[in-house]
Design an enzyme around this catalytic site. Structure first.
Site, PDB file in Angstrom:
ATOM      1  N   VAL A 126      73.097  31.523 -40.596  1.00 44.28           N
ATOM      2  CA  VAL A 126      73.177  31.807 -39.160  1.00 44.28           C
ATOM      3  C   VAL A 126      74.234  32.863 -38.883  1.00 44.28           C
ATOM      4  O   VAL A 126      74.032  33.766 -38.064  1.00 44.28           O
ATOM      5  CB  VAL A 126      73.475  30.515 -38.369  1.00 44.28           C
ATOM      6  N   GLU A 127      75.354  32.771 -39.570  1.00 50.47           N
ATOM      7  CA  GLU A 127      76.473  33.679 -39.295  1.00 50.47           C
ATOM      8  C   GLU A 127      76.201  35.112 -39.749  1.00 50.47           C
ATOM      9  O   GLU A 127      76.465  36.055 -38.991  1.00 50.47           O
ATOM     10  CB  GLU A 127      77.747  33.161 -39.976  1.00 50.47           C
ATOM     11  N   THR A 128      75.705  35.283 -40.963  1.00 50.40           N
ATOM     12  CA  THR A 128      75.612  36.642 -41.509  1.00 50.40           C
ATOM     13  C   THR A 128      74.322  36.927 -42.268  1.00 50.40           C
ATOM     14  O   THR A 128      74.248  37.910 -43.002  1.00 50.40           O
ATOM     15  CB  THR A 128      76.790  36.931 -42.461  1.00 50.40           C
ATOM     16  N   TYR A 316      74.099  26.692 -30.909  1.00 54.28           N
ATOM     17  CA  TYR A 316      74.495  27.091 -32.258  1.00 54.28           C
ATOM     18  C   TYR A 316      74.351  25.916 -33.227  1.00 54.28           C
ATOM     19  O   TYR A 316      73.776  26.052 -34.311  1.00 54.28           O
ATOM     20  CB  TYR A 316      75.935  27.600 -32.248  1.00 54.28           C
TER      21      TYR A 316
END
Length: 331
Positions: A126-128, A316
């Site tokens: 999800v982050e990168t 999130y």
């Protein structure tokens, strides 16, 4: 004739100046807050004043950062829009490949910290997108812009700027080369500088906690972060409730905020059908999610709340959970 030629040259030069996009520079070394920070770092942590002054003189104010922070996705998107960004075939396939490549390290982190390998992989996904998009802003530019030119959260980002400079000194990084998101988050797991200093670990054994370029350190660091925020091994995250499960008074258990503040026992007494495996003393809350047509209601538990400690958004947390499920996370 010569006069006319000179006039034409001047006109053309002015036209070029007008048409070329103007970069936004700010000599932050002369900014009052930067001067205070420099003096603090010199006095308290032994930094060289001339070096810090040069760093801030080279830092750039980025208007695009100020525009981005004013419109975070978590505050402007509904769940069905947010989900489309993160629960995709491409991200799932890349997640499966990431787990296969780093399975040994993920299992080691799971054993040491009690955090499922799928949750660790989902966070990084999800982050990168598993390291493919770690951010292109220089951290010094991002945090100087937000620390000095974003009054609503100036105190927070000024503190993060201090942490970034301390981090660079401790780990031997070049602050001018460190890159990340518009908010100064870095590496595979997008740690802000304070989180980097507190939770990033050397999981590979080379005596450097490098989550910027080292996926193994990132795996251990994400797991450590969750462990420090009280992830409970073996406990569930969330359950989808059907309309029949909800009962009449389910809205009494949908209070604002992210923390699960209700007891499962009380929910049962009110007629809400929750999984029999949950203890009456378990804390929970019901969270609503808007679909393209209709809505879903989820029973969210303590481990769901732990995910929100990484990013304070129920959207999130649900994206991480559902991606982890796609990667094989058992309930």
């Amino acid at each position: 004739m010569l006069y006319r030629i000179n006039q034409n040259i001047i006109f053309l030069l002015l036209l070029v100046v007008i048409q070329v996009p103007q970069l936004s520079y700010a000599d932050y070394s002369k900014h009052e807050k930067a001067i205070e920070l420099i003096d603090s770092l010199v006095k308290e942590h032994g930094f060289d004043k001339a070096s810090l002054t040069a760093i801030f003189a080279g830092a750039e104010k980025k208007d695009s950062i100020l525009e981005a922070i004013a419109r975070p996705a978590e505050k402007r998107l509904e769940w069905f829009e947010y989900r489309k960004i993160f629960i995709t075939k491409d991200r799932i396939e890349k997640g499966q490949a990431f787990i296969e490549t780093y399975l040994k390290d993920l299992l080691r982190a799971e054993k040491q910290f009690g955090v499922p390998k799928e949750i660790i992989a989902a966070i990084i996904g999800v982050e990168t997108r598993y390291g493919q998009n770690k951010g292109s802003y220089r951290v010094i530019d991002a945090l100087s812009t937000l620390g000095f030119d974003y009054p609503p959260r100036s105190k927070f980002f000024s503190s993060e700027l201090k942490h970034a400079l301390l981090l660079a000194k401790e780990q031997g990084f070049d602050i001018n080369e460190m890159k990340g998101s518009y908010a100064g988050a870095m590496g595979y797991g997008q740690f802000i500088p304070s989180s980097y200093r507190h939770y990033a670990i050397d999981f590979e054994g080379d005596k450097v906690a490098d989550i910027l370029t080292n996926p193994v350190d990132a795996i251990g660091s994400v797991a450590n972060y969750f462990s420090e925020h009280k992830w409970v091994s073996g406990k569930p995250v969330a359950f989808l409730l059907s309309e029949k499960d909800l009962g009449r008074n389910y809205t009494d258990y949908t209070a604002k905020g992210l923390k699960p503040g209700f007891l499962i026992g009380d929910m049962r007494k009110s007629g809400i059908k929750v999984p029999a495996t949950l203890s009456s003393d378990d804390a929970a809350k019901i969270q609503n999610y808007v679909l393209e047509s209709g809505e879903e209601n989820w029973l969210t538990l303590d481990n769901f709340y732990v995910i929100t400690r990484y990013n304070h958004s129920h959207l999130y947390a649900m994206a991480v959970y559902q991606l982890a499920k796609e990667l094989g996370l058992p309930q």
